[in-house]
Design an enzyme around this catalytic site. Structure first.
Site, PDB file in Angstrom:
ATOM      1  N   THR A  15       0.592  -1.438   0.332  1.00 59.92           N
ATOM      2  CA  THR A  15      -0.277   0.432   0.447  1.00 59.92           C
ATOM      3  C   THR A  15       1.140   1.564   0.071  1.00 59.92           C
ATOM      4  O   THR A  15       2.014   1.385   0.504  1.00 59.92           O
ATOM      5  CB  THR A  15      -0.839  -0.400   1.080  1.00 59.92           C
ATOM      6  OG1 THR A  15      -0.058  -0.518   2.520  1.00 59.92           O
ATOM      7  CG2 THR A  15      -1.904  -0.900   0.968  1.00 59.92           C
ATOM      8  N   ASP A  16       0.138   1.730  -0.218  1.00 63.43           N
ATOM      9  CA  ASP A  16       1.151   3.704  -0.128  1.00 63.43           C
ATOM     10  C   ASP A  16       0.388   4.434   0.943  1.00 63.43           C
ATOM     11  O   ASP A  16      -0.234   3.648   1.573  1.00 63.43           O
ATOM     12  CB  ASP A  16       0.160   4.680  -1.323  1.00 63.43           C
ATOM     13  CG  ASP A  16      -0.859   4.876  -1.525  1.00 63.43           C
ATOM     14  OD1 ASP A  16      -1.303   4.690  -0.120  1.00 63.43           O
ATOM     15  OD2 ASP A  16      -1.493   5.037  -2.555  1.00 63.43           O
ATOM     16  N   GLN A  17       1.077   5.534   1.531  1.00 61.32           N
ATOM     17  CA  GLN A  17       0.594   6.727   2.391  1.00 61.32           C
ATOM     18  C   GLN A  17      -0.419   6.206   3.037  1.00 61.32           C
ATOM     19  O   GLN A  17      -0.961   6.216   4.169  1.00 61.32           O
ATOM     20  CB  GLN A  17       0.968   7.852   2.713  1.00 61.32           C
ATOM     21  CG  GLN A  17       2.742   7.739   2.639  1.00 61.32           C
ATOM     22  CD  GLN A  17       3.317   8.810   2.338  1.00 61.32           C
ATOM     23  OE1 GLN A  17       3.106   9.470   2.059  1.00 61.32           O
ATOM     24  NE2 GLN A  17       4.749   9.253   2.699  1.00 61.32           N
ATOM     25  N   MET A  18      -1.999   6.295   1.748  1.00 55.94           N
ATOM     26  CA  MET A  18      -3.251   6.287   2.533  1.00 55.94           C
ATOM     27  C   MET A  18      -3.749   5.007   2.670  1.00 55.94           C
ATOM     28  O   MET A  18      -4.941   4.658   3.257  1.00 55.94           O
ATOM     29  CB  MET A  18      -3.935   7.421   1.617  1.00 55.94           C
ATOM     30  CG  MET A  18      -3.941   7.952   0.905  1.00 55.94           C
ATOM     31  SD  MET A  18      -4.512   9.130  -0.133  1.00 55.94           S
ATOM     32  CE  MET A  18      -3.541   8.260  -2.424  1.00 55.94           C
ATOM     33  N   VAL A  20      -4.085   2.486   0.891  1.00 55.05           N
ATOM     34  CA  VAL A  20      -4.170   1.937  -0.559  1.00 55.05           C
ATOM     35  C   VAL A  20      -3.752   1.071  -1.565  1.00 55.05           C
ATOM     36  O   VAL A  20      -2.371   1.391  -1.481  1.00 55.05           O
ATOM     37  CB  VAL A  20      -4.849   3.163  -1.091  1.00 55.05           C
ATOM     38  CG1 VAL A  20      -5.259   2.996  -2.669  1.00 55.05           C
ATOM     39  CG2 VAL A  20      -6.020   3.696  -0.522  1.00 55.05           C
TER      40      VAL A  20
END
Length: 135
Positions: A15-18, A20
């Site tokens: 995932t990314d920082q969100m 997601v």
């Protein structure tokens, strides 16, 4: 069409920082689905490679509808769409735990001779198996 389903738990590293799923990871999810689809039919990538056959992706498309998120348990449906003398095509549908369609995709792969790097027809038993399944 013939399909196979697997489940994938989204790992934090995907995932990314969100939190997601990063868009590039969907190609890996689709690869897992494809490998398991073939394995479920008695076909192993390992066997193909040991017998001088590669199956590289020559086309990949992905349509993102909703985000997949960290720690979700996803269901990936891998569907044999089409098989020709040297190509095999799959569609993909990725669902979350609520059954919502998150992502769709399509890939086309070509059977290639590892020595020459040229497209080839798959071995007879594999070609016959894939033709039986497609119909």
């Amino acid at each position: 069409m013939e399909y196979h389903q697997i489940q994938i738990r989204v790992r934090y590293s995907e995932t990314d920082q969100m939190r997601v799923v990063y868009h590039g990871n969907y190609a890996q999810y689709f690869e897992s689905g494809r490998v398991e689809w073939l394995r479920n039919k008695g076909i192993s990538y390992k066997w193909m490679e040991e017998n001088g056959i590669m199956l590289p992706v020559v086309s990949l498309s992905i349509n993102y509808k909703k985000p997949a998120r960290y720690d979700e348990l996803l269901t990936l449906k891998t569907i044999l769409k089409k098989q020709t003398s040297v190509k095999i095509e799959f569609d993909y549908e990725l669902f979350n735990e609520e059954g919502e369609l998150l992502t769709t995709g399509n890939s086309i792969l070509v059977f290639v001779d590892m020595k020459t790097g040229r497209p080839i027809a798959p071995p007879t038993y594999l070609f016959e198996l894939l033709n039986r399944i497609e119909k």
